[in-house]
Design a protein around this motif. Sequence first.
Motif, PDB file in Angstrom:
ATOM      1  N   ARG A 167       0.826  -1.198   0.000  1.00 23.89           N
ATOM      2  CA  ARG A 167       0.000   0.000   0.000  1.00 23.89           C
ATOM      3  C   ARG A 167       0.859   1.246   0.000  1.00 23.89           C
ATOM      4  NH1 ARG A 167      -4.471  -2.800  -1.076  1.00 23.89           N
ATOM      5  NH2 ARG A 167      -5.744  -3.381   0.710  1.00 23.89           N
ATOM      6  N   ILE A 199       0.576   4.483   1.836  1.00 18.92           N
ATOM      7  CA  ILE A 199      -0.230   4.916   2.992  1.00 18.92           C
ATOM      8  C   ILE A 199      -0.007   6.397   3.270  1.00 18.92           C
ATOM      9  CG2 ILE A 199      -0.898   4.406   5.356  1.00 18.92           C
ATOM     10  CD1 ILE A 199       0.236   1.653   5.099  1.00 18.92           C
ATOM     11  N   PRO A 228      -1.130   4.543  11.009  1.00 17.16           N
ATOM     12  CA  PRO A 228       0.243   4.102  10.765  1.00 17.16           C
ATOM     13  C   PRO A 228       0.633   4.336   9.313  1.00 17.16           C
ATOM     14  CG  PRO A 228      -1.234   2.209  10.782  1.00 17.16           C
ATOM     15  CD  PRO A 228      -2.048   3.411  11.184  1.00 17.16           C
ATOM     16  N   THR A 283       1.241   0.563  22.409  1.00 17.43           N
ATOM     17  CA  THR A 283       1.061   1.563  21.375  1.00 17.43           C
ATOM     18  C   THR A 283       1.168   2.955  22.008  1.00 17.43           C
ATOM     19  OG1 THR A 283      -1.336   1.763  21.563  1.00 17.43           O
ATOM     20  CG2 THR A 283      -0.507  -0.064  20.234  1.00 17.43           C
ATOM     21  N   SER A 332       3.570   0.434  14.685  1.00 17.10           N
ATOM     22  CA  SER A 332       2.940   0.658  15.981  1.00 17.10           C
ATOM     23  C   SER A 332       3.357  -0.443  16.948  1.00 17.10           C
ATOM     24  CB  SER A 332       1.423   0.630  15.795  1.00 17.10           C
ATOM     25  OG  SER A 332       0.766   0.602  17.040  1.00 17.10           O
ATOM     26  N   LEU A 350      -8.292   3.294  -2.345  1.00 14.74           N
ATOM     27  CA  LEU A 350      -7.650   2.124  -1.738  1.00 14.74           C
ATOM     28  C   LEU A 350      -7.746   0.912  -2.659  1.00 14.74           C
ATOM     29  CD1 LEU A 350      -6.200   1.057   0.813  1.00 14.74           C
ATOM     30  CD2 LEU A 350      -8.445   0.288   1.634  1.00 14.74           C
ATOM     31  N   GLU A 409      -4.039   4.821   0.505  1.00 11.27           N
ATOM     32  CA  GLU A 409      -4.932   5.058   1.630  1.00 11.27           C
ATOM     33  C   GLU A 409      -4.809   6.487   2.151  1.00 11.27           C
ATOM     34  OE1 GLU A 409      -4.179   2.696   5.156  1.00 11.27           O
ATOM     35  OE2 GLU A 409      -6.210   3.030   5.926  1.00 11.27           O
ATOM     36  N   VAL A 437       3.616  -2.877   6.095  1.00 10.87           N
ATOM     37  CA  VAL A 437       2.423  -2.758   6.932  1.00 10.87           C
ATOM     38  C   VAL A 437       1.193  -2.349   6.121  1.00 10.87           C
ATOM     39  CG1 VAL A 437       3.849  -2.146   8.929  1.00 10.87           C
ATOM     40  CG2 VAL A 437       2.764  -0.325   7.579  1.00 10.87           C
ATOM     41  N   LEU A 438       0.040  -2.697   6.672  1.00 11.03           N
ATOM     42  CA  LEU A 438      -1.256  -2.228   6.174  1.00 11.03           C
ATOM     43  C   LEU A 438      -1.791  -1.194   7.159  1.00 11.03           C
ATOM     44  CD1 LEU A 438      -2.822  -5.717   5.369  1.00 11.03           C
ATOM     45  CD2 LEU A 438      -2.312  -3.955   3.651  1.00 11.03           C
ATOM     46  N   GLY A 439      -2.685  -0.342   6.721  1.00  6.65           N
ATOM     47  CA  GLY A 439      -3.369   0.588   7.623  1.00  6.65           C
ATOM     48  C   GLY A 439      -4.285  -0.168   8.579  1.00  6.65           C
ATOM     49  N   GLN A 440      -4.583   0.421   9.740  1.00 11.04           N
ATOM     50  CA  GLN A 440      -5.308  -0.330  10.762  1.00 11.04           C
ATOM     51  C   GLN A 440      -6.767  -0.606  10.389  1.00 11.04           C
ATOM     52  OE1 GLN A 440      -5.679   3.387  13.832  1.00 11.04           O
ATOM     53  NE2 GLN A 440      -6.208   1.428  14.684  1.00 11.04           N
ATOM     54  N   PHE A 441      -7.363   0.222   9.544  1.00 15.97           N
ATOM     55  CA  PHE A 441      -8.745  -0.023   9.138  1.00 15.97           C
ATOM     56  C   PHE A 441      -8.843  -0.512   7.695  1.00 15.97           C
ATOM     57  CE2 PHE A 441      -9.329   3.031  12.687  1.00 15.97           C
ATOM     58  CZ  PHE A 441      -9.959   2.150  13.550  1.00 15.97           C
ATOM     59  N   ASP A 442      -7.718  -0.824   7.093  1.00 21.81           N
ATOM     60  CA  ASP A 442      -7.705  -1.461   5.775  1.00 21.81           C
ATOM     61  C   ASP A 442      -8.450  -2.794   5.899  1.00 21.81           C
ATOM     62  OD1 ASP A 442      -6.831  -2.959   3.452  1.00 21.81           O
ATOM     63  OD2 ASP A 442      -5.133  -1.582   3.282  1.00 21.81           O
ATOM     64  N   PRO A 443      -9.439  -3.044   5.022  1.00 26.68           N
ATOM     65  CA  PRO A 443     -10.217  -4.296   5.160  1.00 26.68           C
ATOM     66  C   PRO A 443      -9.316  -5.537   5.152  1.00 26.68           C
ATOM     67  CG  PRO A 443     -11.220  -2.851   3.514  1.00 26.68           C
ATOM     68  CD  PRO A 443      -9.935  -2.201   3.924  1.00 26.68           C
ATOM     69  N   GLU A 444      -8.195  -5.463   4.468  1.00 24.94           N
ATOM     70  CA  GLU A 444      -7.290  -6.607   4.477  1.00 24.94           C
ATOM     71  C   GLU A 444      -6.712  -6.815   5.877  1.00 24.94           C
ATOM     72  OE1 GLU A 444      -4.997  -6.656   0.682  1.00 24.94           O
ATOM     73  OE2 GLU A 444      -3.505  -7.664   1.909  1.00 24.94           O
ATOM     74  N   THR A 499      -3.816   2.089  17.992  1.00 25.58           N
ATOM     75  CA  THR A 499      -3.469   1.663  16.632  1.00 25.58           C
ATOM     76  C   THR A 499      -2.870   0.271  16.723  1.00 25.58           C
ATOM     77  OG1 THR A 499      -3.007   3.926  15.973  1.00 25.58           O
ATOM     78  CG2 THR A 499      -2.044   2.178  14.612  1.00 25.58           C
TER      79      THR A 499
END
Lengths: 410, 410
Positions: free
Chosen positions: A12, A14, A19, A70, A204, A341, A347, B34-41, B265
């Motif tokens: 991604r 981001i 994060p 965190t 994080s 996204l 994102e 990393v992925l974002g914390q609310f990324d559906p993945e 997070t």
Amino acid sequence: MKRYEDLSPSLRCIMTPGPVEVDPRVLRAMSFPVLGQFDPEFTGIMNETMEMLRELFATGNQWAYPVDGTSRSGIEAVMVSLIAPGDRVLIPIFGRFGHLLHEIAERCGAEVQVIEKTWGSVFDADEVIAAMDSFKPQVVAIVHGETSTGRVQPLAEIGRACRERDALLIVDAVATIGGVPVETDAWMLDAVIGGTQKCLSVPSGMAPVTYNARAEAKLLARKQVERGLRTGSEREGGLPPVRSNYLDLSMLQDYWSPLRLNHHTEMTSMLYALREGLRLTLEEGLAPRFARHKLHEQALLAGLAAMGLELYGDPASKLTVVTCVLIPEGVDGEAVRSMLLERFGIEIASSFGPLKGLIWRIGTMGFSCRENNVLRLLGALEAVLLRHGHILPAGQGVQAALDVYEAQGG
Amino acid sequence: MKRYEDLSPSLRCIMTPGPVEVDPRVLRAMSFPVLGQFDPEFTGIMNETMEMLRELFATGNQWAYPVDGTSRSGIEAVMVSLIAPGDRVLIPIFGRFGHLLHEIAERCGAEVQVIEKTWGSVFDADEVIAAMDSFKPQVVAIVHGETSTGRVQPLAEIGRACRERDALLIVDAVATIGGVPVETDAWMLDAVIGGTQKCLSVPSGMAPVTYNARAEAKLLARKQVERGLRTGSEREGGLPPVRSNYLDLSMLQDYWSPLRLNHHTEMTSMLYALREGLRLTLEEGLAPRFARHKLHEQALLAGLAAMGLELYGDPASKLTVVTCVLIPEGVDGEAVRSMLLERFGIEIASSFGPLKGLIWRIGTMGFSCRENNVLRLLGALEAVLLRHGHILPAGQGVQAALDVYEAQGG
């Protein structure tokens, strides 16, 4: 038995207020085999990390180490350790994370007074000082960079005022550390909490904190060595002990000191990541790093303006590393975010509370804060807005950002 | 400016009761971007991890997720969330980590009663039940596997007794989860805390917990939605709110539920590691994994016996994954440990409190629990003891362990 698939997260771009993306060198550091927590090689890495954190926080404080959790764990550790039940605590609030400080102070048993500023602006030092003079707090807790509104609160005058009035000043610098100046000593901040997953670009999982001798004096007055490790009565001071064991800084500092008094099991791999993130930050240099954050913000702002998009909030207090964009009339903000996204792998963030549905929040933080990300985002956002029927001057956004970079020789 | 060197930790053979060596596949998982914390993945990975944790804890509980901190953060999260100030809490103590439960319960504001057993043994269920019948606790908190003494406490009868008396039973299974059976539902445990850096062989940094509907009912009676996210008064029950924000399970479960109510997070890279560690654990199978831990313990015990070394504690309650060895008369235990670490790169543990200087503690946990580690340790320990002038039947230790492996076709 169900078979679980191999982990394989997508890549991604981001551009949120955290994060954010992590430098591959930091990711690699986490893949090193672990050392035992009392292995001299490991305690050496702990000491080096403390040294690097002092540079990051611009402080001569003895105490600068990560809390194992965190960012929020670091905030709570500082508050629960420095706020004794019944203490008067003043909290100036100018966004969501000010409310979090209120929430935590309340759970610590403090007598809290809040002053609130309309979201989108920050306090004049005089407003905070007037509240101090009437409420006479023992502790003042304030956010430095509010990611919810994209504002930055100047702290130097407030710091001096707290020192003069013998109040402890606790600062949430989670969003700012490593991205914009945080001058712990020069601004007379008594305790500061930084974040890893924002401008430091470490995943994080840790919360670097620092605090000075004034803060430590209060800790020592509350200190209680843990049952099972005590050799005598081991209450050192006259204030009630800290309500948390895990987040008790008086215990954590014994673990981070040459005493190495056993507390938790230090997070090995996260510490490797933090050390590497700090190494890269200090190698870049703090001043050049802050200048880099400023440059990419300027390019982003030029691009957004050229697309006809408007910003939220008072420009005088804009936080370099978070840009809040008003969602244009008639555009479904969440549909735009989803398409960014899903189709572009980019994102950006939505927002909290009263700003929900009104703004997007774009981060330019740490490793994510670089030219190719800014250009990709501007191009993608234009395409998605056009796809949603929003009329804008096509092609202008990316060109304007490129102009900024070329003017800087970038 | 000081230049910091590249991180380059030495390779260790870690035979302590944790942190232990980590499977390279788990280390690799942490190096994914990393992925974002609310990324559906990412929320998909969170859900999968919950599913895996239910299998690990042998439970049908809805709630099974990691607390973001070391094992101790999970213990404190469960205790501070389930113990309201003034609650009567019974804590049976048979080693150092029982004292930790006492310490935490006290800081939660509980009225604590402890019963203590001589170190090296565990409780008969009847002793705990008698204390319950006289003290009538609302909560009982107990350690399952005591790494300080290498003992394991049987829990099924205590679980049933708590259920019959309507007390909540909190179990610290940090040292046992993934190495010996932990039967959350069958033993009627209301809340269980596991560790990552021991038998699961994931780096320290997360604390998987599970709790049932009885525990959840108490959480809901204390629930308070966070300031800054509240839409109304949002107090749901009649008990005082939890004193911690970071460790409030009623908030954590909203974050781990489809609500995804923002809290901390989530630790992306640690979650990747936990998921991979769980995947490997479940792929091996819990029963074969427990049998593997037993086999290597048996080989270790045979080797130690053949060297003429004696064990500490009541054999009936020995914890499979920690072996406590009496330091032979006239031998400097710390000098032996240092030489093992410095010359052989092998780490074993010292001990706490009354056992300091009297025993070594050897772990056979998770990825560290394998034939080559057991054989290396026995050979090295023999050599180091000989070097320290201790007389023993040279060559016998490793041979005895090999005999155990060959008898098992290993």
